[in-house]
Design a protein around this motif. Structure first.
Motif, PDB file in Angstrom:
ATOM      1  N   LEU A 146      41.536   1.863  15.037  1.00 10.01           N
ATOM      2  CA  LEU A 146      42.236   0.247  14.534  1.00 10.01           C
ATOM      3  C   LEU A 146      42.909  -0.132  15.381  1.00 10.01           C
ATOM      4  O   LEU A 146      42.762  -1.579  15.882  1.00 10.01           O
ATOM      5  CB  LEU A 146      41.384   0.359  13.379  1.00 10.01           C
ATOM      6  CG  LEU A 146      41.195   0.369  12.970  1.00 10.01           C
ATOM      7  CD1 LEU A 146      40.345   0.202  10.770  1.00 10.01           C
ATOM      8  CD2 LEU A 146      38.905  -0.813  12.642  1.00 10.01           C
ATOM      9  N   GLY A 147      44.137   0.279  15.272  1.00 10.29           N
ATOM     10  CA  GLY A 147      45.220  -0.151  15.796  1.00 10.29           C
ATOM     11  C   GLY A 147      44.664   0.016  17.678  1.00 10.29           C
ATOM     12  O   GLY A 147      45.405  -0.842  17.986  1.00 10.29           O
ATOM     13  N   THR A 148      44.284   0.875  18.445  1.00  9.12           N
ATOM     14  CA  THR A 148      44.193   1.085  20.002  1.00  9.12           C
ATOM     15  C   THR A 148      43.384   0.157  19.794  1.00  9.12           C
ATOM     16  O   THR A 148      43.605  -0.617  21.209  1.00  9.12           O
ATOM     17  CB  THR A 148      43.820   2.213  19.559  1.00  9.12           C
ATOM     18  OG1 THR A 148      44.535   3.583  19.952  1.00  9.12           O
ATOM     19  CG2 THR A 148      43.347   2.121  21.684  1.00  9.12           C
ATOM     20  N   LEU A 149      42.489  -0.520  19.099  1.00  9.76           N
ATOM     21  CA  LEU A 149      41.251  -1.589  19.582  1.00  9.76           C
ATOM     22  C   LEU A 149      42.243  -2.982  19.483  1.00  9.76           C
ATOM     23  O   LEU A 149      41.793  -4.227  19.790  1.00  9.76           O
ATOM     24  CB  LEU A 149      40.058  -1.673  18.225  1.00  9.76           C
ATOM     25  CG  LEU A 149      38.794  -0.304  19.094  1.00  9.76           C
ATOM     26  CD1 LEU A 149      38.274  -0.432  17.359  1.00  9.76           C
ATOM     27  CD2 LEU A 149      38.387  -0.334  20.029  1.00  9.76           C
ATOM     28  N   GLY A 150      43.089  -2.916  18.612  1.00 10.97           N
ATOM     29  CA  GLY A 150      44.153  -3.875  18.273  1.00 10.97           C
ATOM     30  C   GLY A 150      44.940  -3.726  19.803  1.00 10.97           C
ATOM     31  O   GLY A 150      45.038  -5.606  20.246  1.00 10.97           O
ATOM     32  N   HIS A 151      45.812  -3.402  19.864  1.00  8.80           N
ATOM     33  CA  HIS A 151      46.424  -3.371  21.558  1.00  8.80           C
ATOM     34  C   HIS A 151      44.996  -3.436  22.337  1.00  8.80           C
ATOM     35  O   HIS A 151      45.718  -4.301  23.129  1.00  8.80           O
ATOM     36  CB  HIS A 151      47.089  -1.238  21.755  1.00  8.80           C
ATOM     37  CG  HIS A 151      47.480  -0.998  20.487  1.00  8.80           C
ATOM     38  ND1 HIS A 151      48.453  -1.721  19.407  1.00  8.80           N
ATOM     39  CD2 HIS A 151      47.716  -0.150  20.364  1.00  8.80           C
ATOM     40  CE1 HIS A 151      48.870  -0.998  18.330  1.00  8.80           C
ATOM     41  NE2 HIS A 151      48.546   0.450  19.192  1.00  8.80           N
ATOM     42  N   LEU A 152      44.075  -3.368  22.365  1.00 12.08           N
ATOM     43  CA  LEU A 152      43.267  -3.335  23.607  1.00 12.08           C
ATOM     44  C   LEU A 152      42.611  -5.042  23.545  1.00 12.08           C
ATOM     45  O   LEU A 152      42.835  -6.171  25.009  1.00 12.08           O
ATOM     46  CB  LEU A 152      42.353  -2.644  23.413  1.00 12.08           C
ATOM     47  CG  LEU A 152      42.404  -1.436  23.970  1.00 12.08           C
ATOM     48  CD1 LEU A 152      40.649  -0.156  23.783  1.00 12.08           C
ATOM     49  CD2 LEU A 152      42.299  -1.042  25.498  1.00 12.08           C
ATOM     50  N   ALA A 153      42.802  -5.434  22.208  1.00 13.63           N
ATOM     51  CA  ALA A 153      42.528  -6.702  22.397  1.00 13.63           C
ATOM     52  C   ALA A 153      43.336  -7.587  22.531  1.00 13.63           C
ATOM     53  O   ALA A 153      43.474  -8.846  23.498  1.00 13.63           O
ATOM     54  CB  ALA A 153      41.788  -7.061  21.120  1.00 13.63           C
ATOM     55  N   ALA A 154      44.326  -7.316  21.787  1.00 14.98           N
ATOM     56  CA  ALA A 154      45.616  -7.908  22.547  1.00 14.98           C
ATOM     57  C   ALA A 154      45.704  -8.515  24.131  1.00 14.98           C
ATOM     58  O   ALA A 154      46.734  -9.251  24.766  1.00 14.98           O
ATOM     59  CB  ALA A 154      46.987  -7.464  21.877  1.00 14.98           C
ATOM     60  N   GLU A 155      45.773  -6.957  24.450  1.00 19.96           N
ATOM     61  CA  GLU A 155      45.670  -6.813  26.363  1.00 19.96           C
ATOM     62  C   GLU A 155      45.120  -8.155  27.015  1.00 19.96           C
ATOM     63  O   GLU A 155      45.219  -8.358  28.434  1.00 19.96           O
ATOM     64  CB  GLU A 155      45.970  -5.674  26.303  1.00 19.96           C
ATOM     65  CG  GLU A 155      47.477  -5.006  26.498  1.00 19.96           C
ATOM     66  CD  GLU A 155      46.691  -3.261  26.178  1.00 19.96           C
ATOM     67  OE1 GLU A 155      45.913  -2.553  27.290  1.00 19.96           O
ATOM     68  OE2 GLU A 155      48.117  -2.415  25.444  1.00 19.96           O
ATOM     69  N   ALA A 162      43.416  -9.347  17.981  1.00 19.19           N
ATOM     70  CA  ALA A 162      43.856  -8.100  17.478  1.00 19.19           C
ATOM     71  C   ALA A 162      44.563  -8.468  16.580  1.00 19.19           C
ATOM     72  O   ALA A 162      44.579  -7.249  15.506  1.00 19.19           O
ATOM     73  CB  ALA A 162      45.222  -8.292  19.072  1.00 19.19           C
ATOM     74  N   ARG A 163      44.648  -9.649  15.504  1.00 20.85           N
ATOM     75  CA  ARG A 163      45.156  -9.507  14.448  1.00 20.85           C
ATOM     76  C   ARG A 163      44.340  -9.078  13.478  1.00 20.85           C
ATOM     77  O   ARG A 163      44.566  -8.721  12.236  1.00 20.85           O
ATOM     78  CB  ARG A 163      45.241 -11.325  14.363  1.00 20.85           C
ATOM     79  CG  ARG A 163      46.409 -11.213  12.619  1.00 20.85           C
ATOM     80  CD  ARG A 163      46.362 -12.859  12.536  1.00 20.85           C
ATOM     81  NE  ARG A 163      45.208 -13.585  12.520  1.00 20.85           N
ATOM     82  CZ  ARG A 163      45.753 -14.892  13.160  1.00 20.85           C
ATOM     83  NH1 ARG A 163      47.463 -15.382  12.464  1.00 20.85           N
ATOM     84  NH2 ARG A 163      44.440 -16.114  13.007  1.00 20.85           N
ATOM     85  N   ASP A 164      43.003  -9.268  14.192  1.00 21.47           N
ATOM     86  CA  ASP A 164      41.878  -8.711  12.387  1.00 21.47           C
ATOM     87  C   ASP A 164      41.624  -7.302  12.531  1.00 21.47           C
ATOM     88  O   ASP A 164      42.233  -6.491  11.667  1.00 21.47           O
ATOM     89  CB  ASP A 164      40.309  -9.147  12.676  1.00 21.47           C
ATOM     90  CG  ASP A 164      40.719 -10.465  13.024  1.00 21.47           C
ATOM     91  OD1 ASP A 164      41.279 -11.072  12.665  1.00 21.47           O
ATOM     92  OD2 ASP A 164      39.461 -11.071  13.398  1.00 21.47           O
ATOM     93  N   PHE A 165      42.403  -6.347  13.734  1.00 15.93           N
ATOM     94  CA  PHE A 165      41.977  -5.080  14.129  1.00 15.93           C
ATOM     95  C   PHE A 165      43.187  -4.622  13.194  1.00 15.93           C
ATOM     96  O   PHE A 165      43.538  -3.007  13.006  1.00 15.93           O
ATOM     97  CB  PHE A 165      42.243  -4.484  14.921  1.00 15.93           C
ATOM     98  CG  PHE A 165      40.667  -4.375  15.827  1.00 15.93           C
ATOM     99  CD1 PHE A 165      39.490  -3.611  15.391  1.00 15.93           C
ATOM    100  CD2 PHE A 165      40.417  -5.488  16.858  1.00 15.93           C
ATOM    101  CE1 PHE A 165      38.411  -3.883  15.909  1.00 15.93           C
ATOM    102  CE2 PHE A 165      39.123  -5.120  17.522  1.00 15.93           C
ATOM    103  CZ  PHE A 165      37.709  -3.778  16.857  1.00 15.93           C
ATOM    104  N   TYR A 166      44.396  -5.348  13.686  1.00 19.95           N
ATOM    105  CA  TYR A 166      45.517  -4.253  12.649  1.00 19.95           C
ATOM    106  C   TYR A 166      46.020  -5.264  11.106  1.00 19.95           C
ATOM    107  O   TYR A 166      46.273  -4.310  10.717  1.00 19.95           O
ATOM    108  CB  TYR A 166      46.945  -5.548  13.589  1.00 19.95           C
ATOM    109  CG  TYR A 166      47.085  -5.642  14.222  1.00 19.95           C
ATOM    110  CD1 TYR A 166      47.098  -3.857  15.033  1.00 19.95           C
ATOM    111  CD2 TYR A 166      47.378  -6.469  15.514  1.00 19.95           C
ATOM    112  CE1 TYR A 166      47.081  -3.463  16.779  1.00 19.95           C
ATOM    113  CE2 TYR A 166      47.928  -6.141  17.322  1.00 19.95           C
ATOM    114  CZ  TYR A 166      47.780  -4.938  17.560  1.00 19.95           C
ATOM    115  OH  TYR A 166      47.977  -4.477  18.849  1.00 19.95           O
ATOM    116  N   ARG A 167      45.204  -5.994  10.884  1.00 22.94           N
ATOM    117  CA  ARG A 167      44.706  -6.779   9.865  1.00 22.94           C
ATOM    118  C   ARG A 167      43.925  -5.155   8.525  1.00 22.94           C
ATOM    119  O   ARG A 167      44.105  -4.662   7.484  1.00 22.94           O
ATOM    120  CB  ARG A 167      44.584  -8.063   8.674  1.00 22.94           C
ATOM    121  CG  ARG A 167      45.680  -8.599   9.364  1.00 22.94           C
ATOM    122  CD  ARG A 167      44.586 -10.218   8.689  1.00 22.94           C
ATOM    123  NE  ARG A 167      46.147 -11.413   9.280  1.00 22.94           N
ATOM    124  CZ  ARG A 167      45.457 -11.607   9.225  1.00 22.94           C
ATOM    125  NH1 ARG A 167      44.127 -13.409   9.516  1.00 22.94           N
ATOM    126  NH2 ARG A 167      46.821 -12.859   9.543  1.00 22.94           N
TER     127      ARG A 167
END
Length: 500
Positions: A146-155, A162-167
């Motif tokens: 989930l964290g990696t998907l957050g990074h990819l969304a942010a980028e 990204a915020r949704d994945f990090y949460r």
């Protein structure tokens, strides 16, 4: 060979030492046991884990390599090695080994998550996304994926996603400092300042640390005036641009806590001392003794944001908070005006340009080339002066009309001299680097060429053409697939004249 009972006893003793906070003791115990049975994977991997906690990653990698010499097909050892390679920056090697492990044991979600992280670090975006999805298919609660998907969304510029994945990841790993920090960056980018600063503060707990801590072991400043006889250490971190950005908070700090010392990048001392005469400014150096300066508490200048910038309305308008050397400003202004054709001295523009960022992680995404600035270089009413640090001789030689390169100024050596140079200009056009921070902090007009997604720092926000940090700057956000040349050309067509 160490027996099962012996191994269990050694591991339990090591666990007790770790619980008591005695990591060196645990490392010593395991390190003495391992030579008696070098192929004992449980002891070797436990020792590697303790060495990582002690921030001795290369030593941990050596232990795992030794284990693999004895047991070359040991899956957990290969996974541990891949993690260590990723931790110390051997991203391609980590991805190769994690990929092999995923083929050996394709049902393990943790291996797919590791491959996702390594592929992401190596710039293999599609593979990272697919590997993360493979991990979540096998384990929907895999926080790392989930964290990696957050990074990819942010980028790709989707800070909300990204915020949704990090949460979601933090709901599974609520003590993960890096996830808290990344969530903080997403919130800052989205303008949610209270939540953003709270997450940003977690950067001090990320292991291994990505920025040095210069608090000298002093207690944290509680944010209120200290008692008589107590004195505050304010220290800068991360890079020249960041120290310049957060220096904007010093005037408000000094209204609350007058007795303070600013401990900063040595090259910034002349500029900061001139600009903030009410605070003692000391350059970072070995042997700095906080007691000799009467310092009793500490705070990073980057953490002042959480105290003084809780809302957008907390940002004061300013026309510059840094003060360049007036004599050097006059010197550069006279020099550059003399280079303009006589007919252009009243109506022409003297512009600074820079096209590269030296940021080791994001510089590639933020940077362009000198040729991107041809629309300015070819204008007869513009004298372009290069503000770019580093060796630019080859790039300048390739241009039909190169910018003027002033040998008096070396930004890497003397930012104070570049501040005087920038203050003498009418404006600047640059990708996001330290020259932009100097211009904004001096109150000079400027255009900041920002990438479409990856490489946009949190302080530029996610939308709009203005930043509350630097009212004099205008942000030119690239469309997807658009580079600096297209951005600049579009802006010149819209506005007609350069900044100034």
């Amino acid at each position: 060979m160490t027996g099962i009972a012996d191994t269990a006893a050694i591991l339990e003793a090591a666990r007790v030492l770790k619980r008591e906070g005695n990591l060196p003791g645990a490392a010593d115990l395991l390190g003495k046991a391992l030579p008696q049975d070098p192929g004992n994977a449980d002891i070797a991997l436990a020792l590697a884990d303790v060495l990582v906690a002690l921030e001795r990653q290369p030593a941990a990698l050596g232990i795992v390599d030794l284990l693999l010499q004895h047991r070359p097909d040991h899956l957990l050892a290969m996974v541990a090695k891949a993690r260590l390679l990723l931790l110390i920056g051997y991203n391609a090697e980590a991805a190769d080994l994690a990929r092999h492990c995923s083929q050996v044991q394709p049902e393990r979600a943790d291996i797919w998550a590791l491959l996702a992280a390594a592929a992401h670090a190596d710039g293999r975006i599609d593979e990272a996304r697919l590997a993360a999805k493979q991990a979540l298919h096998r384990d929907p609660g895999n926080a790392a994926a989930l964290g990696t998907l957050g990074h990819l969304a942010a980028e790709r510029g989707d800070a909300a996603k990204a915020r949704d994945f990090y949460r979601k990841a933090l709901a599974l790993k609520p003590k993960d400092a890096r996830l808290h920090y990344m969530l903080g960056l997403a919130n800052l980018l989205l303008g949610d300042l209270p939540e953003g600063w709270a997450g940003y503060a977690w950067r001090h707990q990320v292991k291994p640390p990505f920025t040095a801590h210069f608090g000298c072991g002093l207690p944290d400043w509680p944010g209120i005036p200290l008692l008589p006889g107590q004195r505050l250490l304010v220290w800068g971190e991360q890079g020249l641009g960041d120290e310049i950005l957060f220096a904007s908070l010093l005037p408000e700090l000094l209204k609350r806590q007058r007795d303070a010392l600013l401990y900063c990048e040595p090259r910034l001392v002349p500029l900061f001392a001139r600009s903030f005469p009410d605070i003692e400014v000391v350059g970072r150096h070995d042997g700095f003794d906080p007691a000799a300066h009467g310092l009793t508490h500490q705070v990073s200048s980057a953490d002042l944001g959480g105290l003084f910038r809780a809302r957008i309305t907390d940002f004061p308008w300013h026309d510059g908070y840094l003060r360049a050397d007036p004599a050097r400003v006059a010197h550069y202004r006279a020099k550059y005006e003399a280079m303009l054709p006589p007919a252009m001295r009243e109506t022409g523009f003297i512009l600074g340009i820079a096209w590269r960022s030296g940021n080791p992680a994001l510089g590639h995404y933020k940077s362009g080339g000198l040729a991107d600035f041809a629309p300015l270089l070819e204008r007869p009413d513009c004298l372009c002066v290069t503000l770019q640090y580093g060796d630019t001789a080859a790039e300048r030689a390739a241009m039909a009309r190169p910018p003027y390169h002033d040998v008096e100024v070396d930004p890497l050596v003397a930012p104070d001299e570049q501040a005087a140079q920038i203050a003498a200009l009418d404006g600047i056009v640059s990708t996001s680097n330290s020259a932009v921070h100097l211009a904004g902090a001096l109150g000079k007009p400027g255009w900041v060429l920002l990438p479409a997604a990856r490489g946009t720092q949190w302080y530029w926000g996610s939308q709009g053409d203005a930043t509350p940090w630097y009212p004099s700057l205008r942000l030119l956000r690239a469309a997807v697939g658009e580079g600096p040349a297209a951005q600049l050309d579009r802006r010149l067509r819209e506005i007609g004249t350069p900044p100034g």
